[in-house]
Design an enzyme around this catalytic site. Structure first.
Site, PDB file in Angstrom:
ATOM      1  N   GLU A   1     -18.153  11.810  22.690  1.00  0.00           N
ATOM      2  CA  GLU A   1     -16.811  12.276  22.352  1.00  0.00           C
ATOM      3  C   GLU A   1     -16.541  12.235  20.849  1.00  0.00           C
ATOM      4  OE1 GLU A   1     -13.415   9.950  23.449  1.00  0.00           O
ATOM      5  OE2 GLU A   1     -14.477   8.058  23.177  1.00  0.00           O
TER       6      GLU A   1
ATOM      7  N   HIS B   1     -13.282  -3.696   3.900  1.00  0.00           N
ATOM      8  CA  HIS B   1     -11.822  -3.815   3.961  1.00  0.00           C
ATOM      9  C   HIS B   1     -11.245  -3.271   5.267  1.00  0.00           C
ATOM     10  CE1 HIS B   1      -7.724  -3.101   1.721  1.00  0.00           C
ATOM     11  NE2 HIS B   1      -7.553  -3.571   2.943  1.00  0.00           N
TER      12      HIS B   1
ATOM     13  N   HIS C   1      -7.576  -3.412   9.735  1.00  0.00           N
ATOM     14  CA  HIS C   1      -8.811  -4.132   9.429  1.00  0.00           C
ATOM     15  C   HIS C   1      -9.701  -4.140  10.669  1.00  0.00           C
ATOM     16  CE1 HIS C   1      -6.408  -6.472   6.135  1.00  0.00           C
ATOM     17  NE2 HIS C   1      -6.546  -5.185   5.864  1.00  0.00           N
TER      18      HIS C   1
ATOM     19  N   HIS D   1      -3.362   2.077   8.473  1.00  0.00           N
ATOM     20  CA  HIS D   1      -4.444   1.278   7.892  1.00  0.00           C
ATOM     21  C   HIS D   1      -4.591  -0.013   8.677  1.00  0.00           C
ATOM     22  CE1 HIS D   1      -6.948  -1.111   5.382  1.00  0.00           C
ATOM     23  NE2 HIS D   1      -5.966  -1.881   4.936  1.00  0.00           N
TER      24      HIS D   1
ATOM     25  N   GLU E   1       0.821  -1.216   0.000  1.00  0.00           N
ATOM     26  CA  GLU E   1       0.000   0.000   0.000  1.00  0.00           C
ATOM     27  C   GLU E   1       0.856   1.267   0.000  1.00  0.00           C
ATOM     28  OE1 GLU E   1      -3.329  -0.010  -0.019  1.00  0.00           O
ATOM     29  OE2 GLU E   1      -4.052  -1.845   0.935  1.00  0.00           O
TER      30      GLU E   1
END
Length: 275
Positions: free
Chosen positions: A170, A211, A142, A140, A116
């Protein structure tokens, strides 16, 4: 200074391990990158490997030319980063036009930066520009509950933002700009990088349907805390939906407007529609 003793390296390792312990990084899932400060580069420069061959990034990021990044490796497991970081992580240097990189430390058993990498660097370039250089972390993961919601909620920024905001007071304080959502795309390529960078112009959170989540922040604590807050809100929403298809009470648009005054945040009115 020994590279593994550097404060930013220790912060990187801790954040990766915290994410693994949350259950967000099965197998080799997820990736993390950090844009080094000039002072950090100088503190370790004598310990970096001799410059090697350049490798194409797969995109052009002239706004990051000459910068150094710490990144997770492709195919590497987050669960192993705290055990053997030199195997799982790399420090890379970009060339003077932002089109190629070379590894200056790490990945001692081979391999390259995360698949990525184009997405990370294109979004680092955007966040460096729009935040005046304050943002340095791209993460990133999952995130289980957030992924689950992408199967049952409309894939729009407005719906996701409003539903997540309503789950905990919050939330609109932590991410007042809202969240962006992208429909399913093949990960790791230029197309998803472009679509994510469009969202990063105005958000710090992008949700990738089916994803995971993609977050940007100033440092490791703020970035991890942002993702943790969004994911916890998603967990609460799933529990609410599992108990009842409708909410008997919730935080109202006027409640949100009151938060704006007391917490000195600006909440876009497009998220405060009447349901």
């Amino acid at each position: 200074m020994r590279i593994l003793e550097s404060k930013f390296v220790q912060g990187f390792i801790k954040m990766a391990d915290d994410g693994y312990k949350q259950g967000w990084h099965e197998r080799n899932g997820g990736n993390l990158s950090y844009r080094l400060k000039e002072s950090e580069v100088e503190s370790i420069r004598a310990r970096l490997n001799a410059p090697g061959d350049w490798t194409p990034i797969g995109t052009s990021v002239p706004g990051l030319a000459g910068e150094f990044f710490m990144v997770t490796g492709t195919g590497k497991y987050f669960r192993n980063i705290s055990v053997d970081p030199e195997v799982c992580v790399a420090i890379i240097e970009l060339d003077d036009i932002g089109e190629n990189y070379r590894i200056r430390w790490g990945l001692v058993e081979g391999g390259g930066p995360t698949s990525e990498l184009p997405t990370h660097l294109m979004n680092h370039e955007v966040k460096k520009r729009v935040t005046g250089g304050r943002h340095r972390v791209i993460y990133h993961a999952h995130t289980t509950n957030t992924i689950a919601l992408t199967f049952v909620l409309p894939l729009t920024d407005e719906v996701f933002t409003r539903e997540l905001w309503e789950m905990a007071t919050e939330c609109p304080v932590v991410f007042p700009e809202g969240v962006g959502v992208i429909g399913w795309m093949v990960p790791g390529g230029r197309d998803i990088a472009i679509e994510t960078s469009k969202l990063m112009e105005k958000y710090n959170v992008a949700i990738w349907a089916h994803h995971g989540m993609f977050c940007s922040g100033e440092d490791f604590d703020l970035t991890f805390g942002l993702m943790h807050t969004v994911e916890k809100s998603a967990e609460i929403l799933i529990k609410v939906l599992s108990m009842s298809p409708t909410k008997l009470q919730t935080i109202t648009p006027d409640n949100f407007r009151s938060l704006e005054k007391d917490f000195h945040v600006e909440l876009p009115e497009r998220f405060l529609y009447e349901k």
